[in-house]
Design a protein around this motif. Sequence first.
Motif, PDB file in Angstrom:
ATOM      1  N   GLY A  65       0.627  -1.266   0.003  1.00 58.20           N
ATOM      2  CA  GLY A  65      -0.028   0.017   0.118  1.00 58.20           C
ATOM      3  C   GLY A  65       0.746   1.404   0.035  1.00 58.20           C
ATOM      4  N   ARG A  66       2.008   1.199  -0.709  1.00 57.44           N
ATOM      5  CA  ARG A  66       2.749   2.408  -0.954  1.00 57.44           C
ATOM      6  C   ARG A  66       3.151   3.067   0.396  1.00 57.44           C
ATOM      7  NH1 ARG A  66      -0.940   6.688  -3.898  1.00 57.44           N
ATOM      8  NH2 ARG A  66      -2.561   5.640  -2.391  1.00 57.44           N
ATOM      9  N   GLY A  67       3.327   2.311   1.393  1.00 55.06           N
ATOM     10  CA  GLY A  67       3.730   2.684   2.758  1.00 55.06           C
ATOM     11  C   GLY A  67       2.473   3.020   3.541  1.00 55.06           C
ATOM     12  N   ASN A  68       1.500   3.197   3.061  1.00 58.69           N
ATOM     13  CA  ASN A  68       0.117   3.472   3.903  1.00 58.69           C
ATOM     14  C   ASN A  68      -0.312   2.123   4.513  1.00 58.69           C
ATOM     15  OD1 ASN A  68      -0.309   6.343   2.821  1.00 58.69           O
ATOM     16  ND2 ASN A  68      -0.745   5.410   0.913  1.00 58.69           N
ATOM     17  N   GLU A  69      -1.268   2.187   5.499  1.00 55.14           N
ATOM     18  CA  GLU A  69      -1.984   1.239   6.224  1.00 55.14           C
ATOM     19  C   GLU A  69      -2.715   0.177   5.206  1.00 55.14           C
ATOM     20  OE1 GLU A  69      -5.182   2.237   8.876  1.00 55.14           O
ATOM     21  OE2 GLU A  69      -5.601   0.055   9.400  1.00 55.14           O
ATOM     22  N   LEU A  70      -2.592  -0.985   5.087  1.00 54.08           N
ATOM     23  CA  LEU A  70      -3.271  -1.775   4.364  1.00 54.08           C
ATOM     24  C   LEU A  70      -3.840  -2.912   4.976  1.00 54.08           C
ATOM     25  CD1 LEU A  70      -3.436  -2.157   1.401  1.00 54.08           C
ATOM     26  CD2 LEU A  70      -1.640  -4.283   1.657  1.00 54.08           C
ATOM     27  N   VAL A  71      -5.046  -3.030   4.925  1.00 51.23           N
ATOM     28  CA  VAL A  71      -5.838  -3.989   5.459  1.00 51.23           C
ATOM     29  C   VAL A  71      -5.968  -5.206   4.621  1.00 51.23           C
ATOM     30  CG1 VAL A  71      -8.090  -4.834   6.791  1.00 51.23           C
ATOM     31  CG2 VAL A  71      -7.218  -2.651   6.905  1.00 51.23           C
ATOM     32  N   ARG A  94      -6.417   0.131 -20.310  1.00 49.60           N
ATOM     33  CA  ARG A  94      -4.703   0.102 -20.539  1.00 49.60           C
ATOM     34  C   ARG A  94      -4.232   1.380 -19.988  1.00 49.60           C
ATOM     35  NH1 ARG A  94      -0.288  -0.254 -23.681  1.00 49.60           N
ATOM     36  NH2 ARG A  94      -1.411   1.209 -24.869  1.00 49.60           N
ATOM     37  N   ASP A  95      -4.697   2.394 -20.876  1.00 52.50           N
ATOM     38  CA  ASP A  95      -4.041   3.527 -20.911  1.00 52.50           C
ATOM     39  C   ASP A  95      -4.852   4.361 -19.528  1.00 52.50           C
ATOM     40  OD1 ASP A  95      -2.783   3.227 -23.060  1.00 52.50           O
ATOM     41  OD2 ASP A  95      -4.096   4.122 -24.548  1.00 52.50           O
ATOM     42  N   GLY A  96      -6.091   4.089 -19.272  1.00 50.91           N
ATOM     43  CA  GLY A  96      -6.555   4.714 -17.882  1.00 50.91           C
ATOM     44  C   GLY A  96      -5.785   4.322 -16.918  1.00 50.91           C
ATOM     45  N   MET A  97      -5.287   2.986 -16.874  1.00 52.85           N
ATOM     46  CA  MET A  97      -4.392   2.561 -15.706  1.00 52.85           C
ATOM     47  C   MET A  97      -3.197   3.292 -15.667  1.00 52.85           C
ATOM     48  SD  MET A  97      -3.548   0.705 -12.833  1.00 52.85           S
ATOM     49  CE  MET A  97      -4.434  -0.625 -12.819  1.00 52.85           C
ATOM     50  N   LEU A  98      -2.556   3.532 -16.943  1.00 52.05           N
ATOM     51  CA  LEU A  98      -1.001   4.234 -17.111  1.00 52.05           C
ATOM     52  C   LEU A  98      -1.129   5.906 -16.599  1.00 52.05           C
ATOM     53  CD1 LEU A  98       0.049   3.009 -20.583  1.00 52.05           C
ATOM     54  CD2 LEU A  98       1.102   2.594 -18.295  1.00 52.05           C
ATOM     55  N   THR A  99      -2.436   6.336 -16.827  1.00 49.87           N
ATOM     56  CA  THR A  99      -2.433   8.085 -16.441  1.00 49.87           C
ATOM     57  C   THR A  99      -3.099   8.045 -15.024  1.00 49.87           C
ATOM     58  OG1 THR A  99      -4.605   7.982 -17.543  1.00 49.87           O
ATOM     59  CG2 THR A  99      -2.738   8.471 -18.961  1.00 49.87           C
ATOM     60  N   SER A 100      -3.191   7.077 -14.104  1.00 48.47           N
ATOM     61  CA  SER A 100      -3.770   7.118 -12.888  1.00 48.47           C
ATOM     62  C   SER A 100      -2.850   7.415 -11.648  1.00 48.47           C
ATOM     63  CB  SER A 100      -4.613   5.776 -12.686  1.00 48.47           C
ATOM     64  OG  SER A 100      -3.538   4.691 -12.356  1.00 48.47           O
ATOM     65  N   GLY A 101      -1.839   7.531 -12.245  1.00 52.14           N
ATOM     66  CA  GLY A 101      -0.740   7.503 -11.278  1.00 52.14           C
ATOM     67  C   GLY A 101      -0.007   6.325 -10.611  1.00 52.14           C
ATOM     68  N   MET A 102      -0.352   5.480 -11.667  1.00 51.35           N
ATOM     69  CA  MET A 102      -0.052   3.956 -11.081  1.00 51.35           C
ATOM     70  C   MET A 102       1.672   3.933 -10.913  1.00 51.35           C
ATOM     71  SD  MET A 102       0.493   0.797 -14.106  1.00 51.35           S
ATOM     72  CE  MET A 102       2.011   1.235 -14.191  1.00 51.35           C
ATOM     73  N   GLU A 103       2.230   4.609 -11.922  1.00 52.15           N
ATOM     74  CA  GLU A 103       3.828   4.592 -11.851  1.00 52.15           C
ATOM     75  C   GLU A 103       4.513   5.179 -10.621  1.00 52.15           C
ATOM     76  OE1 GLU A 103       5.543   6.335 -15.256  1.00 52.15           O
ATOM     77  OE2 GLU A 103       7.715   5.464 -14.658  1.00 52.15           O
ATOM     78  N   GLU A 104       3.770   6.162 -10.148  1.00 53.86           N
ATOM     79  CA  GLU A 104       4.311   6.647  -8.766  1.00 53.86           C
ATOM     80  C   GLU A 104       3.855   5.822  -7.689  1.00 53.86           C
ATOM     81  OE1 GLU A 104       2.694  10.489  -7.808  1.00 53.86           O
ATOM     82  OE2 GLU A 104       3.936  10.857  -6.233  1.00 53.86           O
ATOM     83  N   GLY A 105       2.634   5.266  -7.795  1.00 52.14           N
ATOM     84  CA  GLY A 105       2.273   4.329  -6.797  1.00 52.14           C
ATOM     85  C   GLY A 105       3.120   3.148  -6.610  1.00 52.14           C
ATOM     86  N   LEU A 106       3.316   2.562  -7.559  1.00 50.98           N
ATOM     87  CA  LEU A 106       3.936   1.424  -7.860  1.00 50.98           C
ATOM     88  C   LEU A 106       5.529   1.475  -7.446  1.00 50.98           C
ATOM     89  CD1 LEU A 106       4.359  -1.491  -9.326  1.00 50.98           C
ATOM     90  CD2 LEU A 106       5.624  -0.332 -11.152  1.00 50.98           C
ATOM     91  N   ASN A 107       6.245   2.871  -7.685  1.00 48.74           N
ATOM     92  CA  ASN A 107       7.533   2.869  -7.223  1.00 48.74           C
ATOM     93  C   ASN A 107       7.356   3.132  -5.785  1.00 48.74           C
ATOM     94  OD1 ASN A 107       9.228   2.564  -9.593  1.00 48.74           O
ATOM     95  ND2 ASN A 107       8.256   4.708 -10.424  1.00 48.74           N
ATOM     96  N   GLN A 108       6.518   3.736  -5.141  1.00 53.94           N
ATOM     97  CA  GLN A 108       6.445   4.121  -3.837  1.00 53.94           C
ATOM     98  C   GLN A 108       6.348   2.442  -2.936  1.00 53.94           C
ATOM     99  OE1 GLN A 108       3.062   6.455  -3.475  1.00 53.94           O
ATOM    100  NE2 GLN A 108       4.275   8.632  -3.556  1.00 53.94           N
ATOM    101  N   SER A 109       5.477   1.852  -3.809  1.00 53.40           N
ATOM    102  CA  SER A 109       5.332   0.422  -3.058  1.00 53.40           C
ATOM    103  C   SER A 109       6.694  -0.477  -3.248  1.00 53.40           C
ATOM    104  CB  SER A 109       4.228  -0.213  -3.597  1.00 53.40           C
ATOM    105  OG  SER A 109       2.853   0.383  -3.375  1.00 53.40           O
ATOM    106  N   TYR A 110       7.235  -0.136  -4.257  1.00 53.03           N
ATOM    107  CA  TYR A 110       8.500  -1.187  -4.536  1.00 53.03           C
ATOM    108  C   TYR A 110       9.607  -0.665  -3.380  1.00 53.03           C
ATOM    109  CZ  TYR A 110       7.041  -4.313  -8.246  1.00 53.03           C
ATOM    110  OH  TYR A 110       6.386  -5.423  -8.875  1.00 53.03           O
ATOM    111  N   ALA A 111       9.633   0.779  -3.383  1.00 54.42           N
ATOM    112  CA  ALA A 111      10.812   1.238  -2.484  1.00 54.42           C
ATOM    113  C   ALA A 111      10.397   0.703  -0.984  1.00 54.42           C
ATOM    114  CB  ALA A 111      10.724   2.817  -2.434  1.00 54.42           C
ATOM    115  N   ALA A 112       8.983   0.478  -0.603  1.00 57.93           N
ATOM    116  CA  ALA A 112       8.843   0.009   0.710  1.00 57.93           C
ATOM    117  C   ALA A 112       9.176  -1.573   0.632  1.00 57.93           C
ATOM    118  CB  ALA A 112       7.428   0.276   0.920  1.00 57.93           C
ATOM    119  N   LEU A 113       9.003  -1.939  -0.425  1.00 59.45           N
ATOM    120  CA  LEU A 113       9.455  -3.471  -0.567  1.00 59.45           C
ATOM    121  C   LEU A 113      10.990  -3.681  -0.274  1.00 59.45           C
ATOM    122  CD1 LEU A 113       8.809  -6.590  -0.988  1.00 59.45           C
ATOM    123  CD2 LEU A 113       8.600  -6.168  -3.326  1.00 59.45           C
TER     124      LEU A 113
END
Lengths: 161, 161
Positions: free
Chosen positions: A48-54, A134-153
């Motif tokens: 969850g990008r460093g946020n609380e995840l249930v 697909r394009d909706g996902m790409l423009t949703s802020g997915m990339e930033e969120g993904l990088n935040q999650s992977y940094a937490a990983l």
Amino acid sequence: MSTSAKPANATITTPTDREVRIERIFDAPVERVWQAFTDPKLVAQWWGRGNELVIERMEVERGGHWRFVEHSPDGVHGFEGRYREVTPPERLVQTFEWDGMPGYVAVDTNVFEDLGDGRTRIVTTSLFHTTDERDGMLTSGMEEGLNQSYAALDKLLATLE
Amino acid sequence: MSTSAKPANATITTPTDREVRIERIFDAPVERVWQAFTDPKLVAQWWGRGNELVIERMEVERGGHWRFVEHSPDGVHGFEGRYREVTPPERLVQTFEWDGMPGYVAVDTNVFEDLGDGRTRIVTTSLFHTTDERDGMLTSGMEEGLNQSYAALDKLLATLE
């Protein structure tokens, strides 16, 4: 990334008109990375990008369901899907759906590759029903969120050593 | 079919390489056909090809989930999905997944057309992630099962008059 411990961004490409391909290397052995993807206690610490995840549901087996709820500063976001294939520690295939766009389902194929030097490459291919989805996902802020999650990983994997 | 009460087969075509299109006319007004698709007590009487059908979950609203379990002579079959769009009595869009192929998700768009003479045309377009998934559905006995279900729906609609 190199063997440096500094977080790197994932490489995101669009191999076909309905796919997104995400490649990222982690500085941990494949078994540990697999564990971080499939143990609910660990997933809760990075997904969850460093946020609380249930983790409301996480049945890691073919046909099992998963449902995660992220509590972020901008609101509560539910995500869910079902496991299509679970082959430790190599392949994890599951569907992905966000509550904000119910009924829009991507299939995520995660391939875990042992690089032979203590590192692991993960290649995730997401297949959508349409190019617009697909394009909706790409423009949703997915990339930033993904990088935040992977940094937490990255951080979590370092603590598991 | 004509205005005859005799059950007719649905017309099944493949308009694109990832779609199946199903067209069928029912001898009942559109509001009644819509009701038969969205009221769990009515769905239970026709959806399962005449077999016992347990409606475990059916939340007919955008984002709601559905799960049906059919108890047929050849075994127990679970189906589930989520509603993407609910626009009475015109459009019902939902995902569709069979427990036997978990993680393989089609999107079914049902359009209900008032023919102006007391009959209703339903056109269902199913979109799959791949052509193989589409073809797998076509060769699964889907057509026979569909016609059995729609024949059961004909009978049910006649009793609702």
